[in-house]
Scaffold this motif. Structure first.
Motif, PDB file in Angstrom:
ATOM      1  N   HIS A 209     -16.787   2.496  12.713  1.00  0.00           N
ATOM      2  CA  HIS A 209     -15.896   1.733  13.575  1.00  0.00           C
ATOM      3  C   HIS A 209     -16.196   1.966  15.054  1.00  0.00           C
ATOM      4  O   HIS A 209     -16.026   1.062  15.877  1.00  0.00           O
ATOM      5  CB  HIS A 209     -14.437   2.048  13.241  1.00  0.00           C
ATOM      6  CG  HIS A 209     -14.049   1.562  11.877  1.00  0.00           C
ATOM      7  ND1 HIS A 209     -13.831   0.236  11.606  1.00  0.00           N
ATOM      8  CD2 HIS A 209     -13.885   2.223  10.711  1.00  0.00           C
ATOM      9  CE1 HIS A 209     -13.531   0.089  10.327  1.00  0.00           C
ATOM     10  NE2 HIS A 209     -13.558   1.279   9.758  1.00  0.00           N
ATOM     11  N   LEU A 212     -19.010  -0.344  15.792  1.00  0.00           N
ATOM     12  CA  LEU A 212     -18.515  -1.708  15.980  1.00  0.00           C
ATOM     13  C   LEU A 212     -17.869  -1.877  17.358  1.00  0.00           C
ATOM     14  O   LEU A 212     -18.061  -2.900  18.024  1.00  0.00           O
ATOM     15  CB  LEU A 212     -17.504  -2.059  14.891  1.00  0.00           C
ATOM     16  CG  LEU A 212     -18.048  -2.241  13.473  1.00  0.00           C
ATOM     17  CD1 LEU A 212     -16.901  -2.488  12.510  1.00  0.00           C
ATOM     18  CD2 LEU A 212     -19.053  -3.378  13.415  1.00  0.00           C
ATOM     19  N   GLU A 215     -20.587  -2.060  19.985  1.00  0.00           N
ATOM     20  CA  GLU A 215     -21.215  -3.387  19.974  1.00  0.00           C
ATOM     21  C   GLU A 215     -20.318  -4.425  20.641  1.00  0.00           C
ATOM     22  O   GLU A 215     -20.785  -5.252  21.430  1.00  0.00           O
ATOM     23  CB  GLU A 215     -21.505  -3.782  18.527  1.00  0.00           C
ATOM     24  CG  GLU A 215     -22.214  -5.113  18.380  1.00  0.00           C
ATOM     25  CD  GLU A 215     -22.484  -5.432  16.925  1.00  0.00           C
ATOM     26  OE1 GLU A 215     -23.643  -5.734  16.584  1.00  0.00           O
ATOM     27  OE2 GLU A 215     -21.522  -5.373  16.114  1.00  0.00           O
TER      28      GLU A 215
END
Length: 263
Positions: A209, A212, A215
């Motif tokens: 996570h 993520l 990103e």
């Protein structure tokens, strides 16, 4: 005669325990401070393999980056891995010292070395310690003399750490000029890296996570693995101890290895 306390004092000066995180367990964790020190082994983590090496080579002291024990023990028996290692080391007269997060944050600690190894300049703490020297604090941040593509930075990191692979979040062509560094498992530095206008965070490992989130917020990640991001530091620490105590036999564990491999 050099005793355990003399080595502990050197390590405390090198990586002051006041720099350690509140949750950590650092310092001389097991042993007689007045016992003689003749042979000292450094390692990242005490494992059955590195513990056996220390006993076989008659080490008087292990300087392990990761603490053993880390959490309080209610009993010390040989029916579990931690208890068995501690029991066998104690019986062999092997003391244990851990600098852990104090070593991470020290002026010449692992994060400083990692940032310098990447070729960063103007290196300073990512999270400075209040009322302390400007060179002390958690993580590091620095700049390249000129922006570099992420793929090129990844190649440089692999070369410095002598590894064959790493995980990357971000495009190879992304331009990187400012970098945050946190050895081990430092995904919690992502927000600090973003606040410091870093395009990249280098840390050993982090969770899915956090990848993520990196990103989504435009911060690249390079993840060489927990072991690789710190092991070089204990190898260099062995050299520091050898220089400070020429009469001692000091070595970095030769049996320690990363439990994870690239396949």
């Amino acid at each position: 005669m050099t005793n355990i306390q003399a080595v502990a004092d050197f390590l405390e000066n090198f990586a002051p325990s006041r720099l350690a995180e509140d949750w950590d367990n650092v310092g001389l964790l097991m042993g007689d401070p007045l016992a003689e020190a003749v042979r000292v082994m450094t390692c990242l983590t005490i494992t059955p393999a590195s513990a056996a090496e220390a006993i076989e080579r008659r080490a008087n002291l292990i300087v392990a980056h990761h603490p053993l024990p880390f959490r309080p023990l209610k009993r010390l028996t040989t029916d579990n891995t931690v208890g068995g290692m501690l029991w066998n080391l104690a019986r062999a007269g092997v003391a244990i010292y851990s600098p852990h997060t104090a070593f991470d944050s020290a002026a010449a600690g692992i994060n400083q070395q990692l940032a310098a190894g990447l070729g960063l300049t103007n290196i300073r703490p990512l999270t400075p310690i209040a009322d302390a020297s400007p060179s002390l604090g958690s993580g590091r941040v620095g700049e390249f003399a000129a922006a570099r593509p992420l793929g090129e930075v990844a190649a440089a990191l692999k070369s410095f750490l002598k590894i064959g692979g790493l995980h990357q979040v971000g495009d190879d062509a992304a331009e990187i000029s400012r970098v945050a560094v946190g050895c081990g498992s430092a995904g919690q530095f992502l927000s600090s890296a973003r606040d410091a206008d870093c395009q990249l965070l280098v840390t050993g490992e982090t969770n899915f996570h956090t990848c993520l989130e990196a990103e989504a917020t435009g911060v690249a990640l390079l993840l060489p693995g927990h072991y690789a991001s710190e092991r070089f530091g204990v190898e260099r620490l062995a050299d520091e101890l050898s220089e400070a105590f020429p009469a001692l036999e000091v070595w970095a564990s030769q049996r320690e290895q990363d439990p994870l491999t690239w396949v």
